[in-house]
Design a protein around this motif. Structure first.
Motif, PDB file in Angstrom:
ATOM      1  N   TYR A   1       0.797  -1.227   0.000  1.00  0.00           N
ATOM      2  CA  TYR A   1       0.000   0.000   0.000  1.00  0.00           C
ATOM      3  C   TYR A   1       0.834   1.283   0.000  1.00  0.00           C
ATOM      4  N   THR A   2       2.067   1.210   0.450  1.00  0.00           N
ATOM      5  CA  THR A   2       2.875   2.425   0.558  1.00  0.00           C
ATOM      6  C   THR A   2       4.357   2.075   0.617  1.00  0.00           C
ATOM      7  N   LYS A   3       5.195   3.030   0.285  1.00  0.00           N
ATOM      8  CA  LYS A   3       6.631   2.828   0.447  1.00  0.00           C
ATOM      9  C   LYS A   3       6.940   2.658   1.930  1.00  0.00           C
ATOM     10  N   THR A   4       7.879   1.792   2.235  1.00  0.00           N
ATOM     11  CA  THR A   4       8.168   1.468   3.635  1.00  0.00           C
ATOM     12  C   THR A   4       9.670   1.425   3.874  1.00  0.00           C
ATOM     13  N   GLU A   5      10.084   2.031   4.970  1.00  0.00           N
ATOM     14  CA  GLU A   5      11.488   1.969   5.376  1.00  0.00           C
ATOM     15  C   GLU A   5      11.565   1.505   6.820  1.00  0.00           C
ATOM     16  N   ILE A   6      12.476   0.565   7.084  1.00  0.00           N
ATOM     17  CA  ILE A   6      12.681   0.074   8.445  1.00  0.00           C
ATOM     18  C   ILE A   6      14.048   0.531   8.932  1.00  0.00           C
ATOM     19  N   ILE A   7      14.067   1.127  10.117  1.00  0.00           N
ATOM     20  CA  ILE A   7      15.304   1.611  10.735  1.00  0.00           C
ATOM     21  C   ILE A   7      15.561   0.773  11.983  1.00  0.00           C
TER      22      ILE A   7
END
Length: 402
Positions: free
Chosen positions: A67-73
């Motif tokens: 559904y959306t761009k995702t970034e994991i930190i």
């Protein structure tokens, strides 16, 4: 205390706090930010330290990325004060402007909590929160623990526990039928099928123990491969209760109704530990997961064999007492070594606790409530390297075979 529905959660492995909780949190945040261009997820403490091995990133990305761009930190060295398993979600628009933010914690068994929330208050269905209170109620009324569960939860709890038992049994049977290697870098072979076959060659006493091992391995291996299981009280300890109850069902032909009542009693025992201490390995070590699971299974077995409320309480107390201090040190951050073996040993230990208690009148010096209190303090005293961070114990000394 909350409903035992919150303790027995049906879902997929390998981790209730690292997989089920983050997946649920991601879905909640997505539902309130459907228009976001990007969602940024920061994982803290134990959740970050062993997140990749526990498939935390997979659970979050599978939920958000369609559904959306995702970034994991990843922030494994930063521990937020409320709980070691912290997450911060940020929703951003196309210009990078923050639309929404949410800090939430996966506190064990798939449950979520926000900072400052009273983890013991909201959604309570039980008026009594200690085993001592409930034991006194049983002795005063002549009723058993499962009857207290029914009074608090309502008769509809039996339909839910029937679904729990169906899922547990299916996990045992699937696990016994499957062979091969579990996913991940450890190249760990499934052993449940082999144990099950070998157990049949022994005489009754050794066969019984071998079958219990096989059933616990079957469920734990299903969990490690992402199969459907029931948290009892967590994914990492999900093999103990099913192994004991499946073995007694098969060997003693107990009715389904009696199995459901045993599950109710086990759920009450687990709920008391969850309410008054913790069932999170990241918060209190493996004593809070496998130790509590052993207490639950011991109580369930003792009830099935006709134990008094005092004997049931004693069986539960021993199940937890003799796991005090157990560290949570998963190799490669995966719910495989030593987790799978620990489920098998704890299932056998639960049956031993049941037998030991059955030889007594139920009288003893140290109560289950006292052991729960000690477990909480012990978990607090354990260094963080022994609480699901993968930095100490077996996790630190293990080297991959060349």
């Amino acid at each position: 205390m909350k409903s035992i529905r919150e303790l027995y959660r049906i879902g997929t492995g390998p981790s209730s706090s690292h997989t089920m909780g983050p997946r649920h949190a991601a879905q909640i945040f997505l539902d309130r930010n459907r228009g976001a261009d990007k969602i940024e997820v920061t994982l803290y403490g134990s959740l970050a330290a062993t997140g990749k091995g526990h498939l935390t990133d997979v659970a979050i990305l599978d939920t958000l990325q369609p559904y959306t761009k995702t970034e994991i930190i990843w922030q494994p060295t930063i521990f937020l004060p409320f709980h070691p398993n912290g997450m911060k979600f940020r929703a951003l628009d196309t210009t990078g402007r923050e639309l929404d933010t949410w800090t939430v914690y996966s506190i064990g068994g798939g449950e979520l909590a926000e900072e400052g929330a009273d983890r013991s208050a909201s959604g309570d269905v039980y008026g009594m929160n200690t085993m001592t209170e409930i034991l006194e109620w049983c002795e005063r009324t002549g009723k058993s623990y499962w009857e207290y569960v029914e009074e608090c939860e309502g008769p509809e709890i039996w339909e839910y526990l029937a679904e729990v038992w169906k899922t547990m049994s299916s996990a045992v049977e699937r696990g016994l039928d499957r062979e091969g290697v579990l996913p991940g870098p450890l190249n760990l072979r499934r052993r449940a099928a082999t144990y099950h076959v070998r157990a049949s060659g022994y005489k009754s006493n050794l066969q019984s123990r071998g079958l219990v091992f096989a059933y616990a391995l079957a469920v734990s291996e299903e969990n490690a491969s992402g199969g459907e299981i029931v948290t009892a009280p967590t994914c990492g300890s999900c093999g103990v209760v099913p192994a004991v109850l499946y073995h007694l069902k098969k060997s003693r032909d107990f009715s389904d109704a009696r199995i459901y009542r045993a599950l109710a009693t086990a759920g009450l025992v687990g709920n008391i530990a969850k309410h008054n201490a913790s069932i999170s390995g990241a918060e209190a070590g493996c004593q809070a997961e496998v130790g509590v699971a052993c207490a639950m299974a011991a109580a369930a077995a003792n009830q099935l064999f006709g134990g008094s409320p005092a004997q049931i309480e004693y069986a539960a107390e021993m199940g937890l007492e003799h796991h005090l201090g157990m560290t949570c040190d998963p190799v490669c951050g995966m719910v495989q070594i030593p987790c799978i073996e620990r489920n098998a040993y704890a299932a056998a230990r639960a049956l031993d606790a049941n037998l030991y208690s059955a030889f007594t009148d139920g009288g003893h010096r140290v109560s289950y409530d006292r052991v729960v209190e000690v477990m909480k303090q012990t978990g607090h005293d354990l260094p963080s390297i022994y609480k699901e961070t993968g930095e100490g114990g077996l996790a630190r000394t293990w080297e991959a075979p060349k």
